[in-house]
Design a protein around this motif. Structure first.
Motif, mmCIF file in Angstrom:
data_model
loop_
_atom_site.group_PDB
_atom_site.id
_atom_site.type_symbol
_atom_site.label_atom_id
_atom_site.label_comp_id
_atom_site.label_asym_id
_atom_site.label_seq_id
_atom_site.Cartn_x
_atom_site.Cartn_y
_atom_site.Cartn_z
ATOM 1 N N SER A 99 0.655 -1.321 -0.171
ATOM 2 C CA SER A 99 -0.065 0.122 -0.036
ATOM 3 C C SER A 99 0.774 1.358 0.040
ATOM 4 C CB SER A 99 -0.857 -0.098 1.321
ATOM 5 O OG SER A 99 -0.073 0.003 2.465
ATOM 6 N N ASN A 100 2.275 0.989 0.363
ATOM 7 C CA ASN A 100 2.937 2.202 0.168
ATOM 8 C C ASN A 100 3.652 2.427 -1.220
ATOM 9 O OD1 ASN A 100 5.065 4.252 0.643
ATOM 10 N ND2 ASN A 100 5.862 3.297 2.545
ATOM 11 N N PRO A 101 3.173 3.504 -1.859
ATOM 12 C CA PRO A 101 3.525 3.663 -3.505
ATOM 13 C C PRO A 101 5.068 3.961 -3.588
ATOM 14 C CG PRO A 101 2.050 5.451 -2.677
ATOM 15 C CD PRO A 101 2.077 4.386 -1.712
ATOM 16 N N SER A 102 5.471 4.448 -2.452
ATOM 17 C CA SER A 102 7.107 4.811 -2.715
ATOM 18 C C SER A 102 7.966 3.597 -2.580
ATOM 19 C CB SER A 102 7.600 5.690 -1.740
ATOM 20 O OG SER A 102 7.293 5.320 -0.301
ATOM 21 N N LEU A 103 7.440 2.542 -1.938
ATOM 22 C CA LEU A 103 8.194 1.252 -2.037
ATOM 23 C C LEU A 103 8.132 0.435 -3.493
ATOM 24 C CD1 LEU A 103 7.448 0.072 1.525
ATOM 25 C CD2 LEU A 103 9.470 1.198 0.840
ATOM 26 N N GLN A 104 7.377 0.802 -4.144
ATOM 27 C CA GLN A 104 6.838 -0.150 -5.238
ATOM 28 C C GLN A 104 7.867 0.444 -6.431
ATOM 29 O OE1 GLN A 104 4.688 -2.608 -4.914
ATOM 30 N NE2 GLN A 104 4.708 -1.597 -2.798
ATOM 31 N N ASP A 105 8.677 1.476 -6.459
ATOM 32 C CA ASP A 105 9.398 1.926 -7.419
ATOM 33 C C ASP A 105 10.741 1.736 -6.981
ATOM 34 O OD1 ASP A 105 8.459 2.829 -9.794
ATOM 35 O OD2 ASP A 105 8.298 4.987 -9.051
ATOM 36 N N ASP A 106 11.643 2.178 -7.863
ATOM 37 C CA ASP A 106 13.339 2.046 -7.617
ATOM 38 C C ASP A 106 13.730 3.046 -6.436
ATOM 39 O OD1 ASP A 106 13.620 -0.008 -9.218
ATOM 40 O OD2 ASP A 106 14.478 1.202 -10.663
ATOM 41 N N THR A 107 14.445 2.853 -5.498
ATOM 42 C CA THR A 107 15.065 3.849 -4.674
ATOM 43 C C THR A 107 16.561 3.824 -5.042
ATOM 44 O OG1 THR A 107 13.624 2.887 -2.840
ATOM 45 C CG2 THR A 107 15.453 4.421 -2.331
ATOM 46 N N LYS A 108 16.940 5.161 -5.406
ATOM 47 C CA LYS A 108 18.330 5.526 -5.629
ATOM 48 C C LYS A 108 19.151 5.759 -4.343
ATOM 49 C CE LYS A 108 17.683 6.553 -10.274
ATOM 50 N NZ LYS A 108 17.855 7.512 -11.366
ATOM 51 N N TYR A 109 20.241 5.276 -4.155
ATOM 52 C CA TYR A 109 21.065 5.396 -2.989
ATOM 53 C C TYR A 109 22.409 6.054 -3.715
ATOM 54 C CZ TYR A 109 18.065 2.410 -0.398
ATOM 55 O OH TYR A 109 16.799 1.815 0.103
ATOM 56 N N THR A 110 22.750 6.953 -3.154
ATOM 57 C CA THR A 110 24.315 7.684 -3.359
ATOM 58 C C THR A 110 25.157 7.556 -2.162
ATOM 59 O OG1 THR A 110 23.177 9.092 -5.238
ATOM 60 C CG2 THR A 110 25.285 9.545 -4.404
ATOM 61 N N PHE A 111 26.158 6.816 -2.136
ATOM 62 C CA PHE A 111 27.159 6.701 -1.084
ATOM 63 C C PHE A 111 28.092 7.721 -1.236
ATOM 64 C CE2 PHE A 111 24.858 2.898 -1.870
ATOM 65 C CZ PHE A 111 24.397 2.444 -0.866
ATOM 66 N N GLY A 112 28.592 8.224 -0.012
ATOM 67 C CA GLY A 112 29.846 9.270 -0.316
ATOM 68 C C GLY A 112 30.376 9.140 1.160
ATOM 69 N N GLN A 113 31.342 10.103 1.152
ATOM 70 C CA GLN A 113 32.375 10.023 2.367
ATOM 71 C C GLN A 113 31.356 10.674 3.785
ATOM 72 O OE1 GLN A 113 35.269 8.806 2.812
ATOM 73 N NE2 GLN A 113 35.443 8.288 0.699
ATOM 74 N N GLU A 114 30.437 11.034 3.611
ATOM 75 C CA GLU A 114 29.772 11.670 4.607
ATOM 76 C C GLU A 114 28.576 10.939 5.217
ATOM 77 O OE1 GLU A 114 30.773 14.162 6.581
ATOM 78 O OE2 GLU A 114 32.503 14.136 5.161
ATOM 79 N N GLY A 115 27.903 10.197 4.126
ATOM 80 C CA GLY A 115 26.946 9.381 4.172
ATOM 81 C C GLY A 115 26.145 8.931 3.026
ATOM 82 N N ILE A 116 24.768 8.630 3.226
ATOM 83 C CA ILE A 116 24.139 8.153 1.962
ATOM 84 C C ILE A 116 22.907 9.192 1.762
ATOM 85 C CG2 ILE A 116 22.524 6.126 1.270
ATOM 86 C CD1 ILE A 116 23.918 4.638 3.374
ATOM 87 N N PHE A 117 22.682 9.358 0.519
ATOM 88 C CA PHE A 117 21.558 10.227 -0.097
ATOM 89 C C PHE A 117 20.666 9.239 -0.723
ATOM 90 C CE2 PHE A 117 19.442 12.653 -3.344
ATOM 91 C CZ PHE A 117 18.717 13.552 -2.640
ATOM 92 N N VAL A 118 19.326 9.061 -0.050
ATOM 93 C CA VAL A 118 18.406 8.359 -0.689
ATOM 94 C C VAL A 118 17.249 9.036 -1.137
ATOM 95 C CG1 VAL A 118 16.611 6.617 0.204
ATOM 96 C CG2 VAL A 118 18.799 6.897 1.522
ATOM 97 N N LYS A 119 16.922 8.562 -2.656
ATOM 98 C CA LYS A 119 15.918 9.244 -3.247
ATOM 99 C C LYS A 119 14.949 8.152 -4.005
ATOM 100 C CE LYS A 119 15.152 12.759 -7.071
ATOM 101 N NZ LYS A 119 13.902 12.610 -6.955
ATOM 102 N N GLY A 120 13.621 8.488 -3.563
ATOM 103 C CA GLY A 120 12.681 7.478 -3.871
ATOM 104 C C GLY A 120 11.944 8.415 -4.777
#
Length: 174
Positions: A99-120
């Motif tokens: 029922s959560n539409p944001s989980l039905q699509d790809d999630t992009k993870y950008t890994f860097g020195q400071e942390g992770i940027f997550v975009k759905g």
């Protein structure tokens, strides 16, 4: 520097930012939930009790055994409910997942020195490495927990060995 595991602790591992995308399927999520539920000793014990109640009722019904001849209908129902309990939990969680539409699509993870940027599809988030409290590895996923019950599922097949070492080395560093 990570809680007892043999993960790399080299603070000097440096890597340029890299991005992968992951889509967690309902099937993979259900499989993961089953594995977590059946790791708990009380669930295993309850399942054995439920199995005993159901098998005893079946054996008595077919007159194969008279071991516990006063098995009631309610005990049989209780046994079935106990056996089906984990499946009910997984079905409810799967329905919430779907029922959560944001989980039905790809999630992009950008890994860097400071942390992770997550975009759905409907959200963006930045996680500092210090906020990731635990890492768990399954056959298919690397799960990065930012709380006891919430984590990000990263598809391991999309990571190189160096990228995996980089991520593992960052967990637990403050």
């Amino acid at each position: 520097m990570y809680n007892g595991k043999n993960y790399p602790t080299l603070m000097s591992i440096h890597m340029d930012n890299f991005t992968i995308s992951t889509r967690l399927t309902k099937y993979d999520y259900a499989k993961y939930l089953y594995s977590q539920i059946y790791k708990k000793p009380m669930i295993i014990l309850a399942s054995l009790v439920g199995l005993y109640l159901v098998v005893t009722a079946i054996l008595n019904y077919f007159k194969i055994s008279d071991y516990n001849s006063d098995v009631s209908f309610y005990e049989t129902l209780l046994g079935l409910f106990i056996l089906l309990g984990p499946t009910l939990i997984v079905l409810i969680a799967g329905k919430n997942f779907q029922s959560n539409p944001s989980l039905q699509d790809d999630t992009k993870y950008t890994f860097g020195q400071e942390g992770i940027f997550v975009k759905g599809l409907t959200f963006e988030s930045t996680l500092k490495w210090a906020h990731i409290i635990k890492i768990k590895e399954t056959r298919k996923y690397l799960i990065l927990y930012c709380s006891k019950k919430a984590g990000n599922f990263i598809d391991k097949s999309k990571l190189t060995e160096e990228q995996m070492l980089f991520v593992k080395s960052k967990i637990g560093q403050k």
